[in-house]
Design an enzyme around this catalytic site. Structure first.
Site, mmCIF file in Angstrom:
data_model
loop_
_atom_site.group_PDB
_atom_site.id
_atom_site.type_symbol
_atom_site.label_atom_id
_atom_site.label_comp_id
_atom_site.label_asym_id
_atom_site.label_seq_id
_atom_site.Cartn_x
_atom_site.Cartn_y
_atom_site.Cartn_z
ATOM 1 N N GLU A 1 0.822 -1.207 0.000
ATOM 2 C CA GLU A 1 0.000 0.000 0.000
ATOM 3 C C GLU A 1 0.861 1.264 0.000
ATOM 4 O OE1 GLU A 1 -3.366 0.452 -0.250
ATOM 5 O OE2 GLU A 1 -3.315 -1.666 -0.783
ATOM 6 N N CYS B 1 -12.882 3.114 -14.304
ATOM 7 C CA CYS B 1 -13.283 4.479 -13.958
ATOM 8 C C CYS B 1 -12.048 5.366 -13.875
ATOM 9 C CB CYS B 1 -14.059 4.479 -12.638
ATOM 10 S SG CYS B 1 -15.000 5.989 -12.345
ATOM 11 N N CYS C 1 -17.157 3.319 -19.360
ATOM 12 C CA CYS C 1 -18.458 3.180 -18.702
ATOM 13 C C CYS C 1 -19.218 1.952 -19.221
ATOM 14 C CB CYS C 1 -19.287 4.445 -18.917
ATOM 15 S SG CYS C 1 -18.581 5.912 -18.117
ATOM 16 N N CYS D 1 -18.319 -1.048 -17.176
ATOM 17 C CA CYS D 1 -18.377 -0.876 -15.730
ATOM 18 C C CYS D 1 -19.500 -1.713 -15.127
ATOM 19 C CB CYS D 1 -18.582 0.592 -15.388
ATOM 20 S SG CYS D 1 -18.707 0.905 -13.618
ATOM 21 N N CYS E 1 -24.641 4.530 -11.607
ATOM 22 C CA CYS E 1 -23.793 5.728 -11.601
ATOM 23 C C CYS E 1 -24.612 6.972 -11.930
ATOM 24 C CB CYS E 1 -22.651 5.566 -12.599
ATOM 25 S SG CYS E 1 -21.527 6.975 -12.632
#
Length: 368
Positions: A51, A210, A217, A220, A226
């Site tokens: 991370e 995204c 899109c 997605c 959305c």
């Protein structure tokens, strides 16, 4: 009571797409990213390391650094016991070097104050050096299934579009509002697998579909939920009015090469101050101007200075123009005198550069 136009309603008052979590989990388990070296572990040390490395850094870069770092420092104890130079040398080229300093300090705190065991909750993790809210949430979610949301840059973009979030994310109040909404969207009573898949799904969605520009899109899994897409305003979100002001600076670098022993060429390096650009790394001596560099060199040496090709280097807040000037010293007497007029530092053999932390453009220059 009416609200001003553009002002967000409280998180509790918004109508949230409650199907979002389940769709995201199902998509991630079926089509999410696979094969990255840090996936499939519940070891807090490995999740934490990945991370931190992934902050503002592309997966392709981290994929090569992560296994090398683990090979050298396989656990928090080995990292805590390492010298700062060893850590910075291994991090060299990955950028954002404060991450490496915080990583080292955090490991030392975990060993000294927590017996080498990372805290399990996101709240407790945030008390450690260099661990922010999103990193703490990722560790707690992946390793312990805590019901807490990450909210890094990619996730802010995903949720801003999902909710058509009108808040200005350059403002702290809007960031807090979006975090409250992110928490409200979490799956209810998730299993460890679901919480891990949901967290990874947020990351995958922002990284692969995204995206900042040209979002996919059509592919997605939550396109039907959305609100930005429903309004045909995907490119408008996230809203962030404050723009980054970049400074332009020119630095002159003095590349002094000891060629008195041709079989063992060396260069003179100084350690950068503990704060500022390239803090704690080794670097060629830096001067604010060509005149300052020339003034530092003895008059007898100045005719030997050779300008090299200037290099452009981008940092988060600055654009650097680096102007290296090379000086070869070919006698042991001249080398001894150079030790007196050069800035504080040390000679480093060219074949030992991998053992010191160097900024990427300086390493590239010395390799060339």
């Amino acid at each position: 009571m009416s609200r001003s136009p553009g002002l967000q309603p409280p998180a509790a008052a918004r109508v949230l797409p409650l199907a979002f979590a389940r769709r995201l989990i199902d998509w991630q388990l079926k089509a999410g990213r696979r094969g990255m070296p840090w996936q499939g572990t519940r070891d807090p040390y490995r999740v934490w390391l990945s991370e931190v490395m992934l902050q503002q850094t592309q997966v392709s870069s981290v994929s090569s650094y992560y296994p090398r770092f683990l090979a050298r420092f396989p656990d928090v104890h080995s990292l805590a016991a390492a010298s700062s130079d060893d850590v910075m040398a291994l991090w060299s080229g990955l950028g954002y070097y404060s991450r490496a300093r915080n990583l080292h300090r955090c490991a030392q705190v975990v060993v000294a104050e927590h017996q080498g065991i990372f805290p399990t909750s996101a709240q407790a993790l945030q008390a450690l050096p260099g661990i922010g809210a999103s990193t703490a949430a990722a560790i707690a979610a992946f390793c312990h299934g805590e019901r807490v949301s990450i909210l890094d840059g990619n996730v802010r973009r995903v949720l801003s579009r999902l909710l058509a979030f009108e808040g200005d994310l350059s403002q702290l109040t809007s960031q807090r509002e979006l975090l409250a909404l992110a928490q409200a969207l979490l799956p209810v009573a998730p299993s460890l697998q679901d919480m891990s898949a949901y967290t990874q799904g947020l990351m995958d969605l922002g990284a692969t579909l995204c995206t900042r520009s040209r979002p996919n899109c059509e592919g997605c899994p939550v396109a039907g939920l959305c609100q930005a897409r429903a309004q045909a305003q995907v490119s408008r979100f996230p809203i962030k009015t404050r723009t980054l002001k970049r400074r332009h600076e020119s630095w002159w670098l003095l590349l002094v090469r000891d060629r008195s022993a041709p079989a063992m060429p060396r260069v003179w390096l100084e350690q950068r101050p503990p704060r500022g650009i390239w803090a704690g790394l080794y670097c060629l001596p830096v001067f604010d101007s060509e005149a300052a560099l020339l003034a530092a060199a003895p008059a007898s040496m100045r005719p030997k200075l050779e300008p090299l090709t200037a290099v452009a280097h981008s940092l988060t807040h600055r654009e650097l123009r680096l102007h290296p000037m090379a000086l070869d010293i070919e006698t042991s007497a001249r080398v001894a005198s150079a030790d007196r007029w050069l800035p504080a530092g040390r000679w480093v053999a060219l074949d030992a550069l991998e053992q010191v932390g160097l900024p990427a453009p300086v390493r590239q220059l010395l390799r060339g």
